[in-house]
Design a protein around this motif. Sequence first.
Motif, PDB file in Angstrom:
ATOM      1  N   PRO A  41       0.825  -1.215   0.000  1.00 25.93           N
ATOM      2  CA  PRO A  41       0.000   0.000   0.000  1.00 25.93           C
ATOM      3  C   PRO A  41       0.856   1.261   0.000  1.00 25.93           C
ATOM      4  CG  PRO A  41      -0.877  -1.579   1.555  1.00 25.93           C
ATOM      5  CD  PRO A  41       0.436  -2.136   1.067  1.00 25.93           C
ATOM      6  N   GLY A  42       0.556   2.159  -0.937  1.00 24.92           N
ATOM      7  CA  GLY A  42       1.262   3.429  -1.007  1.00 24.92           C
ATOM      8  C   GLY A  42       2.639   3.364  -1.630  1.00 24.92           C
ATOM      9  N   LYS A  43       3.011   2.196  -2.143  1.00 22.29           N
ATOM     10  CA  LYS A  43       4.335   2.049  -2.728  1.00 22.29           C
ATOM     11  C   LYS A  43       4.232   1.622  -4.178  1.00 22.29           C
ATOM     12  CE  LYS A  43       6.762   1.008   1.577  1.00 22.29           C
ATOM     13  NZ  LYS A  43       7.740   0.093   2.245  1.00 22.29           N
ATOM     14  N   GLN A  44       5.358   1.705  -4.892  1.00 19.59           N
ATOM     15  CA  GLN A  44       5.366   1.306  -6.291  1.00 19.59           C
ATOM     16  C   GLN A  44       5.484  -0.207  -6.401  1.00 19.59           C
ATOM     17  OE1 GLN A  44       8.873   3.294  -7.833  1.00 19.59           O
ATOM     18  NE2 GLN A  44      10.208   1.603  -7.295  1.00 19.59           N
ATOM     19  N   ARG A  45       5.169  -0.694  -7.594  1.00 12.39           N
ATOM     20  CA  ARG A  45       5.298  -2.115  -7.860  1.00 12.39           C
ATOM     21  C   ARG A  45       6.767  -2.434  -8.164  1.00 12.39           C
ATOM     22  NH1 ARG A  45       1.179  -4.877 -12.071  1.00 12.39           N
ATOM     23  NH2 ARG A  45      -0.213  -3.677 -10.695  1.00 12.39           N
ATOM     24  N   ASP A  46       7.306  -3.376  -7.441  1.00 12.36           N
ATOM     25  CA  ASP A  46       8.721  -3.724  -7.578  1.00 12.36           C
ATOM     26  C   ASP A  46       8.899  -5.191  -7.930  1.00 12.36           C
ATOM     27  OD1 ASP A  46       9.530  -1.634  -4.764  1.00 12.36           O
ATOM     28  OD2 ASP A  46       9.769  -1.178  -6.897  1.00 12.36           O
ATOM     29  N   LEU A  47       9.988  -5.479  -8.624  1.00 14.36           N
ATOM     30  CA  LEU A  47      10.327  -6.854  -8.961  1.00 14.36           C
ATOM     31  C   LEU A  47      10.695  -7.637  -7.707  1.00 14.36           C
ATOM     32  CD1 LEU A  47      11.064  -9.062 -11.110  1.00 14.36           C
ATOM     33  CD2 LEU A  47      13.401  -8.154 -10.983  1.00 14.36           C
ATOM     34  N   VAL A  48      10.163  -8.854  -7.603  1.00 15.21           N
ATOM     35  CA  VAL A  48      10.562  -9.772  -6.536  1.00 15.21           C
ATOM     36  C   VAL A  48      11.549 -10.785  -7.093  1.00 15.21           C
ATOM     37  CG1 VAL A  48       9.774 -11.546  -4.928  1.00 15.21           C
ATOM     38  CG2 VAL A  48       8.353  -9.509  -5.353  1.00 15.21           C
ATOM     39  N   ALA A  49      11.159 -11.440  -8.175  1.00 15.50           N
ATOM     40  CA  ALA A  49      12.023 -12.450  -8.790  1.00 15.50           C
ATOM     41  C   ALA A  49      11.536 -12.718 -10.204  1.00 15.50           C
ATOM     42  CB  ALA A  49      12.015 -13.749  -7.983  1.00 15.50           C
ATOM     43  N   SER A  50      12.466 -13.124 -11.065  1.00 17.96           N
ATOM     44  CA  SER A  50      12.104 -13.481 -12.426  1.00 17.96           C
ATOM     45  C   SER A  50      12.976 -14.635 -12.889  1.00 17.96           C
ATOM     46  CB  SER A  50      12.250 -12.293 -13.371  1.00 17.96           C
ATOM     47  OG  SER A  50      13.599 -11.885 -13.448  1.00 17.96           O
ATOM     48  N   ILE A  51      12.470 -15.357 -13.888  1.00 14.33           N
ATOM     49  CA  ILE A  51      13.199 -16.502 -14.433  1.00 14.33           C
ATOM     50  C   ILE A  51      12.922 -16.576 -15.928  1.00 14.33           C
ATOM     51  CG2 ILE A  51      11.299 -18.051 -13.757  1.00 14.33           C
ATOM     52  CD1 ILE A  51      13.426 -20.257 -13.396  1.00 14.33           C
ATOM     53  N   THR A  52      13.977 -16.759 -16.715  1.00 15.40           N
ATOM     54  CA  THR A  52      13.811 -16.862 -18.149  1.00 15.40           C
ATOM     55  C   THR A  52      13.535 -18.318 -18.555  1.00 15.40           C
ATOM     56  OG1 THR A  52      16.131 -17.291 -18.637  1.00 15.40           O
ATOM     57  CG2 THR A  52      15.457 -14.974 -18.424  1.00 15.40           C
ATOM     58  N   ASP A  53      13.204 -18.480 -19.822  1.00 13.68           N
ATOM     59  CA  ASP A  53      12.946 -19.839 -20.297  1.00 13.68           C
ATOM     60  C   ASP A  53      14.216 -20.680 -20.312  1.00 13.68           C
ATOM     61  OD1 ASP A  53      12.570 -18.892 -23.846  1.00 13.68           O
ATOM     62  OD2 ASP A  53      14.116 -18.440 -22.363  1.00 13.68           O
ATOM     63  N   GLY A  54      15.341 -20.011 -20.267  1.00 13.97           N
ATOM     64  CA  GLY A  54      16.619 -20.718 -20.191  1.00 13.97           C
ATOM     65  C   GLY A  54      17.082 -20.987 -18.779  1.00 13.97           C
ATOM     66  N   GLY A  55      16.335 -20.481 -17.805  1.00 11.94           N
ATOM     67  CA  GLY A  55      16.656 -20.744 -16.408  1.00 11.94           C
ATOM     68  C   GLY A  55      17.453 -19.663 -15.704  1.00 11.94           C
ATOM     69  N   TYR A  59      16.772 -12.112  -8.450  1.00 12.38           N
ATOM     70  CA  TYR A  59      16.022 -11.843  -7.219  1.00 12.38           C
ATOM     71  C   TYR A  59      16.288 -10.424  -6.760  1.00 12.38           C
ATOM     72  CZ  TYR A  59      15.436 -16.912  -6.479  1.00 12.38           C
ATOM     73  OH  TYR A  59      15.115 -18.246  -6.600  1.00 12.38           O
ATOM     74  N   SER A  60      15.304  -9.821  -6.124  1.00  8.62           N
ATOM     75  CA  SER A  60      15.564  -8.557  -5.448  1.00  8.62           C
ATOM     76  C   SER A  60      16.381  -8.853  -4.193  1.00  8.62           C
ATOM     77  CB  SER A  60      14.261  -7.863  -5.065  1.00  8.62           C
ATOM     78  OG  SER A  60      13.605  -8.556  -4.024  1.00  8.62           O
ATOM     79  N   ASP A  61      17.172  -7.904  -3.781  1.00  8.74           N
ATOM     80  CA  ASP A  61      18.036  -8.113  -2.614  1.00  8.74           C
ATOM     81  C   ASP A  61      17.221  -8.443  -1.372  1.00  8.74           C
ATOM     82  OD1 ASP A  61      20.509  -5.582  -3.532  1.00  8.74           O
ATOM     83  OD2 ASP A  61      20.293  -7.690  -4.114  1.00  8.74           O
ATOM     84  N   SER A  62      16.021  -7.911  -1.286  1.00  9.06           N
ATOM     85  CA  SER A  62      15.218  -8.074  -0.077  1.00  9.06           C
ATOM     86  C   SER A  62      14.702  -9.494   0.123  1.00  9.06           C
ATOM     87  CB  SER A  62      14.044  -7.104  -0.089  1.00  9.06           C
ATOM     88  OG  SER A  62      13.186  -7.375  -1.188  1.00  9.06           O
ATOM     89  N   VAL A  63      14.723 -10.311  -0.916  1.00 12.66           N
ATOM     90  CA  VAL A  63      14.176 -11.669  -0.785  1.00 12.66           C
ATOM     91  C   VAL A  63      15.230 -12.752  -1.002  1.00 12.66           C
ATOM     92  CG1 VAL A  63      11.932 -10.822  -1.540  1.00 12.66           C
ATOM     93  CG2 VAL A  63      13.439 -11.961  -3.190  1.00 12.66           C
TER      94      VAL A  63
END
Length: 121
Positions: A41-55, A59-63
């Motif tokens: 709430p009240g914050k921007q949308r940030d990346l948590v983690a992502s994975i490509t089709d190649g693997g 990760y964000s530093d926070s997680v």
Amino acid sequence: QVQLVESGGGLVQPGGSLRLSCAASGSIFSIYSMGWYRQAPGKQRDLVASITDGGSINYSDSVKGRFTISRDNAKNTVYLQMSSLKPEDTAVYYCNADGVRTAAGYRAAVWGQGTLVTVSS
């Protein structure tokens, strides 16, 4: 029409675990990257983690060290295993798919509707 359907959110106590799932449906040929973003709430949308089709994984530093992202390319599904959850992890978690090739053409980005994760005692 490509759709992303998330599941697995809910209420969990600090230190607990949750697993999010996101399945992409439609006439999909391939998806370059799938991932999770979150918005508190009240914050921007940030990346948590992502994975490509190649693997390749990001990760964000926070997680880092607490969350694990994985993907089943055959099922066009991405998972987020969240452990050692903290109150500051509370947010709406959104699934994202980038570089989606379908029978109808190319979609640069597709978003899910979001699932709420609440970490509270």
